[in-house]
Design an enzyme around this catalytic site. Structure first.
Site, PDB file in Angstrom:
ATOM      1  N   LYS A 191       0.834  -1.212   0.000  1.00 41.91           N
ATOM      2  CA  LYS A 191       0.000   0.000   0.000  1.00 41.91           C
ATOM      3  C   LYS A 191       0.865   1.257   0.000  1.00 41.91           C
ATOM      4  O   LYS A 191       0.371   2.374   0.093  1.00 41.91           O
ATOM      5  CB  LYS A 191      -0.937  -0.007   1.206  1.00 41.91           C
ATOM      6  CG  LYS A 191      -1.987  -1.127   1.092  1.00 41.91           C
ATOM      7  CD  LYS A 191      -2.932  -1.112   2.261  1.00 41.91           C
ATOM      8  CE  LYS A 191      -3.687  -2.405   2.437  1.00 41.91           C
ATOM      9  NZ  LYS A 191      -4.801  -2.592   1.524  1.00 41.91           N
ATOM     10  N   CYS A 219     -13.780  -4.948   3.954  1.00 40.90           N
ATOM     11  CA  CYS A 219     -13.237  -5.642   5.144  1.00 40.90           C
ATOM     12  C   CYS A 219     -13.554  -4.867   6.410  1.00 40.90           C
ATOM     13  O   CYS A 219     -12.727  -4.812   7.344  1.00 40.90           O
ATOM     14  CB  CYS A 219     -11.730  -5.870   5.029  1.00 40.90           C
ATOM     15  SG  CYS A 219     -11.278  -6.940   3.683  1.00 40.90           S
TER      16      CYS A 219
HETATM   17  N1  PMP Z   1      -5.748  -2.566   7.911  1.00 43.15           N
HETATM   18  C1  PMP Z   1      -6.192  -1.695   7.017  1.00 43.15           C
HETATM   19  C2  PMP Z   1      -6.706  -0.354   7.493  1.00 43.15           C
HETATM   20  C3  PMP Z   1      -6.181  -2.003   5.663  1.00 43.15           C
HETATM   21  O1  PMP Z   1      -6.637  -1.124   4.766  1.00 43.15           O
HETATM   22  C4  PMP Z   1      -5.693  -3.264   5.249  1.00 43.15           C
HETATM   23  C5  PMP Z   1      -5.686  -3.666   3.792  1.00 43.15           C
HETATM   24  N2  PMP Z   1      -6.890  -3.434   3.132  1.00 43.15           N
HETATM   25  C6  PMP Z   1      -5.223  -4.128   6.224  1.00 43.15           C
HETATM   26  C7  PMP Z   1      -5.265  -3.750   7.539  1.00 43.15           C
HETATM   27  C8  PMP Z   1      -4.674  -5.464   5.870  1.00 43.15           C
HETATM   28  O2  PMP Z   1      -3.514  -5.324   5.107  1.00 43.15           O
HETATM   29  P1  PMP Z   1      -2.866  -6.566   4.374  1.00 43.15           P
HETATM   30  O3  PMP Z   1      -3.970  -7.242   3.623  1.00 43.15           O
HETATM   31  O4  PMP Z   1      -1.836  -5.961   3.474  1.00 43.15           O
HETATM   32  O5  PMP Z   1      -2.280  -7.436   5.430  1.00 43.15           O
END
Ligand code: PMP
Length: 404
Positions: A226, A362
């Site tokens: 990200k 999510c």
């Molecule tokens: N926390 C937040 C606020 C996120 O936006 C994300 C990814 N969408 C995650 C945690 C999880 O990240 P990752 O899938 O790269 O482990």
């Protein structure tokens, strides 16, 4: 500034392509960002020229790989102003970083009746690991509610924090609504009762500088992908005083000092938490992404991104049938269109080469709290987006409306 951005865009090969017959308008940066050539080159260089395992430096290539890998750790430490590179643990991403703390610290330091304080805005990655830790220890989850404008309710947080609060885990920026949470205030409140503080920085690091010494949290997690680096690499920052005390969560090679069949002694942090061969190429490429960001005028990029965000929010808000959710401040803007399923709108946008995300992002508890059972459409920005991208999205929505 516009011409500079056009030049910067050329660093990101993925952006220059035609999708569904239209130039790509990439507005799904909260899901993952595109990668600059520098990062692609770092990956390629590692595999082509220096591929070897790390920390086994009995030959030249291994020495080179180890140096590059550990230099990347130092770059990340500087990038987030951590006191020491020994406080930087490589993980697969934010999810693994939070799981590490929830397993190692959560399951060993929490007692029945202890409270873990989260917020309604959390991503599932900052809910489920704590729920599991609570189930394993008898601790309980408490949740900071939202204000009427979908912000985090600080007054309620203050009321919820008490001597049973052992851990505060909140996101820095909401991936669903793009709101920047008042983490400094929350960390300060948590400290008054001696609670451990953990910040999910997944949506922050790609948008603005973060400073571990200024924030003074105990843990901070983020994902490389990200912030313009590859997938499969992420970071847990943890204060040494905690990392020394915490037991390892995964065991095996790389994380030991001595092993016999009766007893093992563990390596010092960060290696204690890095069992097995790590994502060497990913870590080095994350170091390259840090170099890339460090070479930019980040204050100017932040101002630019903020102007784009305002344009996007104003343009959407001017549409009578569109409702922007909450008060977006960084990256993501979530919205719904009257009587239109978010997925239908996104499909019509995709046909025009416009990439957005739809659904619950999510964050099902958040969508439930907001009464948005079908979720939202989310357009999310990075500094390489332009006012043309914003205009394309707004025009794309107008076109979709005609087709619906
Ligand atoms: N926390 C937040 C606020 C996120 O936006 C994300 C990814 N969408 C995650 C945690 C999880 O990240 P990752 O899938 O790269 O482990």
């Amino acid at each position: 500034m516009a011409t500079d951005i056009k030049a910067l865009r050329r660093d990101f090969p993925t952006l220059a392509q035609i999708v569904n017959g239209h130039p790509l308008v990439y507005l799904d940066n909260a899901a993952t960002t595109q990668k600059p050539q520098l990062v692609l080159d770092a990956l390629n260089h590692y595999y082509r020229d220096t591929n070897a395992n790390v920390h086994r430096a009995s030959h030249a290539l291994s020495g080179q790989a180890t140096r590059a890998f550990e230099q990347a750790r130092e770059k990340v430490a500087r990038f987030i102003h951590a006191p020491s590179a020994r406080e930087i643990i490589w993980t697969r991403g934010t999810t693994e970083a939070i799981n590490l703390v929830a397993f190692s610290l959560g399951r060993h330091f929490l007692q029945p009746g202890d409270e873990i304080l989260l917020s309604t805005l959390e991503h599932h990655a900052n809910i489920v690991p704590w729920q599991q830790a609570a189930a394993a220890t008898g601790a309980v989850l408490k949740v900071i509610p939202l204000t009427d404008s979908a912000g985090l309710d600080l007054a309620a947080a203050e009321r919820l924090i008490n001597k049973r609060t052992k851990l505060l885990a909140v996101g820095h920026v909401s991936n669903a609504l793009g709101q920047v949470n008042p983490v400094a205030e929350l960390i300060a409140m948590a400290k008054t009762v001696g609670a451990v503080t953990m910040i999910d920085g997944a949506q922050a690091v790609g948008h603005f500088p973060v400073d571990m010494q200024a924030l003074d949290c105990d843990f901070y997690a983020f994902s490389g992908h990200k912030m313009f680096a590859p997938t499969g690499i992420g970071v847990l920052y943890g204060k040494s005083e905690w990392l020394e005390k915490m037991p390892p969560w995964q065991t095996g090679g790389e994380m030991i000092e001595t092993v016999s069949f009766t007893h093992t002694t563990f390596a010092a942090p960060p290696f204690k938490f890095e069992a097995g061969t790590p994502n060497i190429a990913g870590a080095i490429a994350l170091g390259a992404a840090v170099d890339y960001l460090a070479a930019q005028d980040r204050a100017a990029l932040m101002r630019y991104e903020d102007i784009l965000l305002r344009q996007l929010v104003d343009g959407l808000s001017a549409m009578a049938d569109i409702r922007v959710i909450g008060r977006p401040q960084a990256g993501a803007v979530s919205f719904v269109m009257n009587s239109v399923h978010p997925q239908d709108l996104a499909t019509l946008l995709d046909m025009q080469g416009i990439a957005v995300r739809t659904g619950h992002h999510c964050a099902m508890p958040l969508m439930q709290a907001l009464g948005l059972k079908n979720g939202t459409v989310r357009a999310s920005l990075a500094f390489y987006n332009t006012d043309d991208d914003v205009a394309a999205l707004l025009a794309g929505i107008d076109k979709a409306r005609e087709l619906l």
